[in-house]
Design a protein around this motif. Structure first.
Motif, short mmCIF file in Angstrom:
data_model
loop_
_atom_site.label_atom_id
_atom_site.label_comp_id
_atom_site.label_asym_id
_atom_site.label_seq_id
_atom_site.Cartn_x
_atom_site.Cartn_y
_atom_site.Cartn_z
N VAL A 286 0.81 -1.22 0.00
CA VAL A 286 0.00 0.00 0.00
C VAL A 286 0.85 1.27 0.00
O VAL A 286 0.31 2.37 0.11
N GLU A 287 2.15 1.16 -0.16
CA GLU A 287 3.00 2.34 -0.03
C GLU A 287 2.80 3.35 -1.14
O GLU A 287 3.13 4.53 -0.99
N ASP A 288 2.23 2.93 -2.30
CA ASP A 288 2.03 3.86 -3.41
C ASP A 288 0.63 4.46 -3.45
O ASP A 288 0.31 5.21 -4.39
N LEU A 289 -0.20 4.17 -2.47
CA LEU A 289 -1.52 4.80 -2.42
C LEU A 289 -1.37 6.32 -2.30
O LEU A 289 -0.48 6.81 -1.61
N ALA A 290 -2.25 7.07 -2.97
CA ALA A 290 -2.22 8.53 -2.92
C ALA A 290 -3.06 9.02 -1.75
O ALA A 290 -4.18 8.56 -1.54
N VAL A 291 -2.52 9.96 -1.00
CA VAL A 291 -3.18 10.47 0.20
C VAL A 291 -3.35 11.98 0.08
O VAL A 291 -2.42 12.70 -0.30
N THR A 292 -4.56 12.46 0.41
CA THR A 292 -4.82 13.89 0.49
C THR A 292 -5.50 14.18 1.82
O THR A 292 -6.46 13.49 2.19
#
Length: 337
Positions: A286-292
């Protein structure tokens, strides 16, 4: 942390020991700490140690960790050992190696690096500090920061030894007969020209973000350049990177916040980890999931709990000392934001 402090007692460095042997040593460690070891078990350990010098080296390291566990908060030590009790062989090796790492990771977050111990001003992990210098300069110090101050009649020098600072020049500096103000880092120096700016000492470069006024960058062995308000650049001893837009996070930390805009989850945890005394572990899936979102820096477990509300992840471990972020079993990370 210096290598000598991160190594438990042992006759061999980590890379010289077979992970399988370390796993066996961890199994013996768990058995002896479980309270269920018999005299036959202790005799078995003695025979195992005598079989091979590598076994003895692994056990010496385990003995050092037995003492280390005495410094770890009791709930963490007991919970970790309880979880390790008699799992399957493959799980025992993996979890056993985690047991070898958890105490040192916890201590690593507790101990300040050498520059912090000897600096004029410093902050610990998770701490921020604001200081007004003798000339009126406002100095904000971020987590794990160390600075030295050398003011005299001919110069005003601030040496950033580690970490990150946010500075605001005194409003009346131009009207006073003050010597030049200079910030020195491992890669060179910079001089503000009536300004509000941030400086971060990275592993191999210095990053400067200017929010108002201007700052002259001077690499130790390169050509100088002036950054204007709204600009950001990094420099090594020889070169200056292309100029980009100033990152708002370079000053938001002064308000105790971190803003993520389509930031990789891995990068977010790297940043949050700077403020957390314990260990953070992220599932590579999950390290490449985008977070805002906006994340408070004074309560990292709370910040991480926000992730599970918007992303297909779950939190585990033994908060706040050891926190894991893994993929949630019933949700897929692909395309999640």
């Amino acid at each position: 942390m210096p290598a000598a402090e991160s190594l438990p007692l042992g006759a061999a460095a980590p890379h010289t020991l077979d992970p399988a042997i370390l796993g066996e040593a961890a199994d013996w460690l768990v058995l002896l700490q479980s309270g269920e070891a018999s005299q036959a078990d202790r005799d078995g350990l003695a025979r195992w140690r005598a079989l091979d010098p590598a076994h003895e080296a692994a056990w010496l390291r385990a003995e050092g960790l037995l003492r280390t566990f005495g410094q770890v908060p009791a709930p963490l030590g007991r919970s970790t050992l309880a979880r390790l009790r008699r799992p399957g062989r493959r799980a025992a090796m993996g979890l056993g190696l985690i047991a070898l790492l958890v105490p040192m990771a916890w201590l690593g977050g507790r101990r300040a690096p050498w520059p912090t111990w000897t600096a004029d001003l410093s902050t610990e992990t998770g701490q921020r500090k604001t200081v007004t210098l003798a000339d009126g300069t406002l100095l904000h110090m971020n987590t794990r920061t160390a600075v030295d101050i050398a003011f005299d009649a001919s110069a005003r020098v601030l040496i950033l030894r580690s970490g990150e600072i946010l500075l605001t020049s005194p409003k009346d500096a131009a009207n006073r007969a003050l010597p030049p103000f200079e910030v020195r880092t491992a890669q060179g120096s910079l001089r503000p020209l009536g300004t509000h700016y941030a400086v971060r000492q990275m592993a191999e470069a210095t990053r400067v973000s200017v929010f108002s006024g201007a700052v002259a960058l001077r690499p130790a062995q390169g050509h100088p350049m002036v950054l204007r308000g709204g600009e950001q650049a990094s420099f090594t001893a020889r070169d200056i990177s292309p100029v980009g837009e100033a990152d708002p996070n370079a000053q938001l930390w002064g308000q105790g916040m971190l803003m993520a805009r389509e930031m990789r989850l891995g990068a977010l945890l790297d940043e949050l980890g700077r403020y957390h005394r314990g260990m953070l572990r992220l599932d590579p899936a999950v390290e490449d999931l985008a977070v805002t979102g906006a994340f408070p820096l004074d309560d990292i477990p709370r910040s991480l709990s926000l992730l599970s509300q918007t992303l297909p992840v779950r939190l585990g471990g033994y908060p706040p000392y050891w926190i894991t972020v893994d993929r949630a079993p019933d949700r897929r990370p692909d395309g999640a934001h």
